[in-house]
Design an enzyme around this catalytic site. Structure first.
Site, PDB file in Angstrom:
ATOM      1  CG  ASP A 175     -55.943  -4.803  26.320  1.00 27.84           C
ATOM      2  OD1 ASP A 175     -55.154  -5.516  26.964  1.00 27.84           O
ATOM      3  OD2 ASP A 175     -56.440  -5.153  25.234  1.00 27.84           O
ATOM      4  N   GLY A 176     -53.494  -3.945  28.894  1.00 29.08           N
ATOM      5  CA  GLY A 176     -52.048  -4.078  28.803  1.00 29.08           C
ATOM      6  C   GLY A 176     -51.365  -3.899  30.142  1.00 29.08           C
ATOM      7  N   GLY A 177     -50.768  -4.963  30.652  1.00 26.43           N
ATOM      8  CA  GLY A 177     -50.059  -4.884  31.921  1.00 26.43           C
ATOM      9  C   GLY A 177     -50.970  -4.658  33.111  1.00 26.43           C
TER      10      GLY A 177
ATOM     11  CB  SER B 242     -57.212 -10.820  27.510  1.00 24.75           C
ATOM     12  OG  SER B 242     -56.609 -11.138  26.265  1.00 24.75           O
TER      13      SER B 242
ATOM     14  N   GLY C 245     -49.933  -6.458  20.642  1.00 20.72           N
ATOM     15  CA  GLY C 245     -49.275  -7.493  19.865  1.00 20.72           C
ATOM     16  C   GLY C 245     -48.900  -8.708  20.673  1.00 20.72           C
TER      17      GLY C 245
ATOM     18  CG  HIS D 188     -58.643  -5.211  20.871  1.00 25.14           C
ATOM     19  ND1 HIS D 188     -57.589  -5.136  21.761  1.00 25.14           N
ATOM     20  CD2 HIS D 188     -58.502  -4.140  20.040  1.00 25.14           C
ATOM     21  CE1 HIS D 188     -56.861  -4.070  21.479  1.00 25.14           C
ATOM     22  NE2 HIS D 188     -57.387  -3.458  20.432  1.00 25.14           N
TER      23      HIS D 188
ATOM     24  N   GLY E 225     -55.053 -10.507  31.062  1.00 21.05           N
ATOM     25  CA  GLY E 225     -54.814 -11.842  30.545  1.00 21.05           C
ATOM     26  C   GLY E 225     -53.891 -12.625  31.439  1.00 21.05           C
TER      27      GLY E 225
ATOM     28  CG  HIS F 131     -60.423  -8.189  25.523  1.00 20.30           C
ATOM     29  ND1 HIS F 131     -61.027  -6.973  25.271  1.00 20.30           N
ATOM     30  CD2 HIS F 131     -59.227  -8.156  24.879  1.00 20.30           C
ATOM     31  CE1 HIS F 131     -60.232  -6.237  24.511  1.00 20.30           C
ATOM     32  NE2 HIS F 131     -59.133  -6.927  24.251  1.00 20.30           N
TER      33      HIS F 131
ATOM     34  CG  MET G 264     -54.391  -0.212  22.959  1.00 23.08           C
ATOM     35  SD  MET G 264     -55.012  -1.820  23.538  1.00 23.08           S
ATOM     36  CE  MET G 264     -53.479  -2.743  23.769  1.00 23.08           C
TER      37      MET G 264
ATOM     38  CG  MET H 187     -53.229  -9.803  17.616  1.00 25.40           C
ATOM     39  SD  MET H 187     -51.751 -10.177  18.577  1.00 25.40           S
ATOM     40  CE  MET H 187     -52.422 -10.137  20.238  1.00 25.40           C
TER      41      MET H 187
ATOM     42  CG  MET I 201     -55.287  -5.202  18.367  1.00 23.49           C
ATOM     43  SD  MET I 201     -54.239  -5.894  19.661  1.00 23.49           S
ATOM     44  CE  MET I 201     -55.138  -7.421  19.988  1.00 23.49           C
TER      45      MET I 201
ATOM     46  CG  ASP J 117     -56.477  -9.385  22.706  1.00 27.46           C
ATOM     47  OD1 ASP J 117     -56.823  -8.207  22.530  1.00 27.46           O
ATOM     48  OD2 ASP J 117     -56.170  -9.854  23.813  1.00 27.46           O
TER      49      ASP J 117
ATOM     50  N   GLY K 139     -48.960 -10.550  24.843  1.00 25.73           N
ATOM     51  CA  GLY K 139     -49.367 -10.508  26.233  1.00 25.73           C
ATOM     52  C   GLY K 139     -48.152 -10.441  27.149  1.00 25.73           C
ATOM     53  N   GLY K 140     -48.412 -10.158  28.409  1.00 19.31           N
ATOM     54  CA  GLY K 140     -47.358 -10.196  29.413  1.00 19.31           C
ATOM     55  C   GLY K 140     -46.471  -8.966  29.473  1.00 19.31           C
TER      56      GLY K 140
END
Length: 222
Positions: free
Chosen positions: A174-176, A6, A141, A64, A196, A31, A136, A35, A66, A33, A143-144
Protein backbone atom coordinates in the site's frame (compact mmCIF):
# COMPACT_ATOMS: atom_id res chain seq x y z
CA UNK A 1 -3.19 -11.16 -8.17
CA UNK A 2 -5.68 -9.13 -6.16
CA UNK A 3 -6.40 -5.42 -6.55
CA UNK A 4 -7.85 -3.39 -3.68
CA UNK A 5 -8.89 0.10 -4.82
CA UNK A 6 -8.45 2.62 -2.01
CA UNK A 7 -11.43 4.95 -1.80
CA UNK A 8 -9.30 7.59 -0.07
CA UNK A 9 -8.53 8.88 -3.57
CA UNK A 10 -12.08 8.62 -4.91
CA UNK A 11 -14.47 11.48 -5.59
CA UNK A 12 -16.80 11.12 -2.60
CA UNK A 13 -19.64 12.85 -4.43
CA UNK A 14 -19.62 9.79 -6.76
CA UNK A 15 -18.41 7.15 -4.33
CA UNK A 16 -21.16 4.59 -4.87
CA UNK A 17 -20.90 4.91 -8.63
CA UNK A 18 -17.12 4.54 -8.58
CA UNK A 19 -17.19 1.49 -6.32
CA UNK A 20 -19.69 -0.18 -8.64
CA UNK A 21 -17.43 0.67 -11.59
CA UNK A 22 -14.31 -0.93 -10.10
CA UNK A 23 -16.31 -3.95 -8.96
CA UNK A 24 -17.55 -4.49 -12.52
CA UNK A 25 -13.98 -4.07 -13.79
CA UNK A 26 -12.70 -6.90 -11.61
CA UNK A 27 -11.57 -5.38 -8.29
CA UNK A 28 -11.15 -8.00 -5.58
CA UNK A 29 -11.90 -5.89 -2.50
CA UNK A 30 -12.37 -2.29 -1.41
CA UNK A 31 -9.76 -0.69 0.86
CA UNK A 32 -11.02 1.83 3.43
CA UNK A 33 -8.38 4.05 5.08
CA UNK A 34 -9.25 5.26 8.56
CA UNK A 35 -7.05 7.97 10.11
CA UNK A 36 -7.38 9.58 13.53
CA UNK A 37 -5.11 12.62 13.20
CA UNK A 38 -2.79 11.19 15.86
CA UNK A 39 -1.09 8.05 14.55
CA UNK A 40 -0.95 9.79 11.17
CA UNK A 41 -1.20 13.56 10.52
CA UNK A 42 -4.54 13.42 8.78
CA UNK A 43 -8.21 12.66 9.36
CA UNK A 44 -10.39 10.48 7.18
CA UNK A 45 -13.57 8.45 7.10
CA UNK A 46 -15.40 6.52 9.80
CA UNK A 47 -17.71 3.55 9.96
CA UNK A 48 -20.57 5.50 8.35
CA UNK A 49 -18.76 5.18 5.00
CA UNK A 50 -18.55 1.39 5.35
CA UNK A 51 -22.22 1.30 6.31
CA UNK A 52 -23.07 3.28 3.18
CA UNK A 53 -20.99 1.04 0.91
CA UNK A 54 -22.15 -2.30 2.28
CA UNK A 55 -25.51 -2.39 0.44
CA UNK A 56 -24.05 -1.37 -2.92
CA UNK A 57 -21.18 -3.83 -3.34
CA UNK A 58 -20.63 -7.54 -2.85
CA UNK A 59 -16.87 -7.03 -2.61
CA UNK A 60 -15.14 -7.57 0.73
CA UNK A 61 -14.54 -4.31 2.61
CA UNK A 62 -11.17 -4.13 4.34
CA UNK A 63 -10.66 -1.40 6.91
CA UNK A 64 -7.13 -0.13 7.50
CA UNK A 65 -7.09 1.37 10.99
CA UNK A 66 -4.30 3.96 11.04
CA UNK A 67 -5.20 4.94 14.59
CA UNK A 68 -3.59 4.96 18.03
CA UNK A 69 -6.33 2.93 19.74
CA UNK A 70 -7.71 0.45 17.20
CA UNK A 71 -9.64 -1.56 19.77
CA UNK A 72 -12.08 1.33 20.20
CA UNK A 73 -13.24 1.06 16.59
CA UNK A 74 -13.59 -2.66 15.95
CA UNK A 75 -17.21 -3.17 16.94
CA UNK A 76 -18.42 -0.13 15.02
CA UNK A 77 -16.80 -1.18 11.76
CA UNK A 78 -17.93 -4.78 12.11
CA UNK A 79 -21.53 -3.65 12.67
CA UNK A 80 -21.20 -1.40 9.62
CA UNK A 81 -20.22 -4.36 7.44
CA UNK A 82 -16.41 -4.64 7.41
CA UNK A 83 -14.96 -8.01 6.43
CA UNK A 84 -11.29 -7.44 7.33
CA UNK A 85 -9.77 -5.24 10.02
CA UNK A 86 -6.12 -4.21 9.71
CA UNK A 87 -4.30 -2.78 12.73
CA UNK A 88 -0.80 -1.33 13.03
CA UNK A 89 2.02 -3.09 14.84
CA UNK A 90 3.48 0.29 15.87
CA UNK A 91 0.68 1.02 18.35
CA UNK A 92 0.45 -2.44 19.95
CA UNK A 93 2.88 -3.78 22.53
CA UNK A 94 1.44 -7.22 21.91
CA UNK A 95 -1.01 -7.44 18.99
CA UNK A 96 -2.15 -10.99 19.77
CA UNK A 97 -5.14 -10.06 21.98
CA UNK A 98 -6.65 -7.71 19.41
CA UNK A 99 -5.92 -10.12 16.56
CA UNK A 100 -7.68 -12.87 18.49
CA UNK A 101 -10.59 -10.54 19.16
CA UNK A 102 -10.95 -9.80 15.46
CA UNK A 103 -10.73 -13.41 14.33
CA UNK A 104 -12.32 -15.41 17.15
CA UNK A 105 -14.46 -12.80 18.89
CA UNK A 106 -15.80 -10.95 15.86
CA UNK A 107 -15.39 -13.62 13.19
CA UNK A 108 -13.53 -11.37 10.76
CA UNK A 109 -10.20 -11.53 8.98
CA UNK A 110 -7.30 -9.85 10.75
CA UNK A 111 -4.46 -7.93 9.17
CA UNK A 112 -1.31 -6.50 10.71
CA UNK A 113 0.34 -3.48 9.09
CA UNK A 114 3.78 -2.00 9.60
CA UNK A 115 5.44 1.19 8.37
CA UNK A 116 8.57 1.53 6.20
CA UNK A 117 10.81 2.33 9.18
CA UNK A 118 9.91 -0.82 11.14
CA UNK A 119 12.23 -3.82 10.73
CA UNK A 120 10.39 -6.51 8.79
CA UNK A 121 11.33 -9.22 11.27
CA UNK A 122 9.23 -7.52 13.97
CA UNK A 123 6.11 -9.01 12.39
CA UNK A 124 7.38 -12.58 12.25
CA UNK A 125 6.16 -13.69 15.73
CA UNK A 126 2.59 -12.81 14.74
CA UNK A 127 2.36 -14.28 11.23
CA UNK A 128 0.48 -17.36 12.46
CA UNK A 129 -2.16 -15.08 14.02
CA UNK A 130 -3.11 -13.11 10.91
CA UNK A 131 -4.72 -13.48 7.50
CA UNK A 132 -2.91 -10.56 5.92
CA UNK A 133 0.40 -8.74 6.39
CA UNK A 134 0.32 -5.17 5.10
CA UNK A 135 3.75 -3.88 4.16
CA UNK A 136 3.42 -0.10 3.83
CA UNK A 137 5.39 1.14 0.84
CA UNK A 138 5.02 4.79 1.88
CA UNK A 139 4.56 6.42 5.27
CA UNK A 140 0.80 6.48 5.83
CA UNK A 141 -1.34 9.57 6.06
CA UNK A 142 -1.74 10.93 2.56
CA UNK A 143 -2.48 9.56 -0.89
CA UNK A 144 -0.42 10.23 -3.98
CA UNK A 145 3.01 9.51 -2.48
CA UNK A 146 5.87 7.81 -4.33
CA UNK A 147 6.73 4.17 -3.69
CA UNK A 148 9.81 3.77 -1.48
CA UNK A 149 12.31 1.71 -3.54
CA UNK A 150 13.58 -0.27 -0.55
CA UNK A 151 10.07 -1.69 -0.17
CA UNK A 152 10.72 -4.34 -2.80
CA UNK A 153 13.41 -6.01 -0.70
CA UNK A 154 11.22 -5.71 2.40
CA UNK A 155 8.43 -7.57 0.60
CA UNK A 156 10.91 -10.24 -0.45
CA UNK A 157 12.02 -10.72 3.15
CA UNK A 158 8.41 -10.84 4.32
CA UNK A 159 7.59 -13.47 1.70
CA UNK A 160 10.36 -15.72 3.02
CA UNK A 161 9.04 -15.40 6.58
CA UNK A 162 5.47 -16.11 5.53
CA UNK A 163 6.45 -19.21 3.57
CA UNK A 164 8.10 -20.53 6.73
CA UNK A 165 5.39 -19.56 9.23
CA UNK A 166 2.00 -19.25 7.51
CA UNK A 167 1.87 -19.71 3.72
CA UNK A 168 -1.85 -18.87 3.68
CA UNK A 169 -1.16 -15.31 4.88
CA UNK A 170 -1.49 -12.70 2.15
CA UNK A 171 1.07 -9.95 1.56
CA UNK A 172 -0.52 -6.62 0.78
CA UNK A 173 1.35 -3.51 -0.37
CA UNK A 174 0.00 0.00 0.00
CA UNK A 175 1.50 3.30 -1.14
CA UNK A 176 2.66 4.57 -4.52
CA UNK A 177 1.28 1.50 -6.29
CA UNK A 178 0.94 1.85 -10.05
CA UNK A 179 1.64 -0.44 -13.00
CA UNK A 180 5.41 -0.15 -12.59
CA UNK A 181 5.67 -0.49 -8.83
CA UNK A 182 3.04 -3.24 -8.71
CA UNK A 183 5.27 -5.29 -11.00
CA UNK A 184 8.22 -4.76 -8.64
CA UNK A 185 6.24 -5.75 -5.58
CA UNK A 186 4.72 -8.75 -7.36
CA UNK A 187 8.15 -10.01 -8.36
CA UNK A 188 9.12 -9.90 -4.66
CA UNK A 189 6.07 -11.89 -3.58
CA UNK A 190 3.19 -9.48 -2.94
CA UNK A 191 -0.34 -10.85 -3.43
CA UNK A 192 -2.60 -7.83 -2.92
CA UNK A 193 -2.12 -4.32 -4.29
CA UNK A 194 -3.80 -1.28 -2.77
CA UNK A 195 -4.05 1.55 -5.27
CA UNK A 196 -5.87 4.84 -4.93
CA UNK A 197 -4.55 7.61 -7.15
CA UNK A 198 -3.49 5.17 -9.88
CA UNK A 199 -7.11 3.98 -10.17
CA UNK A 200 -9.40 6.84 -9.16
CA UNK A 201 -7.10 9.57 -10.50
CA UNK A 202 -6.40 7.91 -13.84
CA UNK A 203 -7.17 9.95 -16.96
CA UNK A 204 -8.61 6.93 -18.74
CA UNK A 205 -10.96 6.17 -15.86
CA UNK A 206 -10.94 3.70 -12.97
CA UNK A 207 -12.05 0.62 -14.93
CA UNK A 208 -9.31 0.88 -17.55
CA UNK A 209 -6.70 1.75 -14.91
CA UNK A 210 -7.66 -1.24 -12.79
CA UNK A 211 -7.33 -3.64 -15.73
CA UNK A 212 -3.95 -2.18 -16.63
CA UNK A 213 -2.76 -2.51 -13.03
CA UNK A 214 -3.96 -6.10 -12.83
CA UNK A 215 -2.00 -7.02 -15.91
CA UNK A 216 1.12 -5.29 -14.64
CA UNK A 217 1.02 -7.05 -11.28
CA UNK A 218 1.20 -10.51 -12.83
CA UNK A 219 4.39 -12.00 -11.41
CA UNK A 220 7.52 -12.11 -13.49
CA UNK A 221 10.72 -14.06 -12.82
CA UNK A 222 13.30 -12.37 -10.63
Amino acid sequence: MKIAPSILSADFSRLGELVREVEAAGADRIHVDVMDGHFVPNLSMGSVVVKGLRPITKLPLEVHLMVESPGRFLDGFVKAGADTLIVHLEVLDDPRPILDQIRSGLGKKAGLAFNPDMPVNRIEPYLRDIDLALCMTVFPGFGGQEYIPESTQRVRALRAMIEHNNPACEIEVDGGIDAETAALAASAGADVFVAGTAIFGAKNGPAAALKQLGGASSPTPG
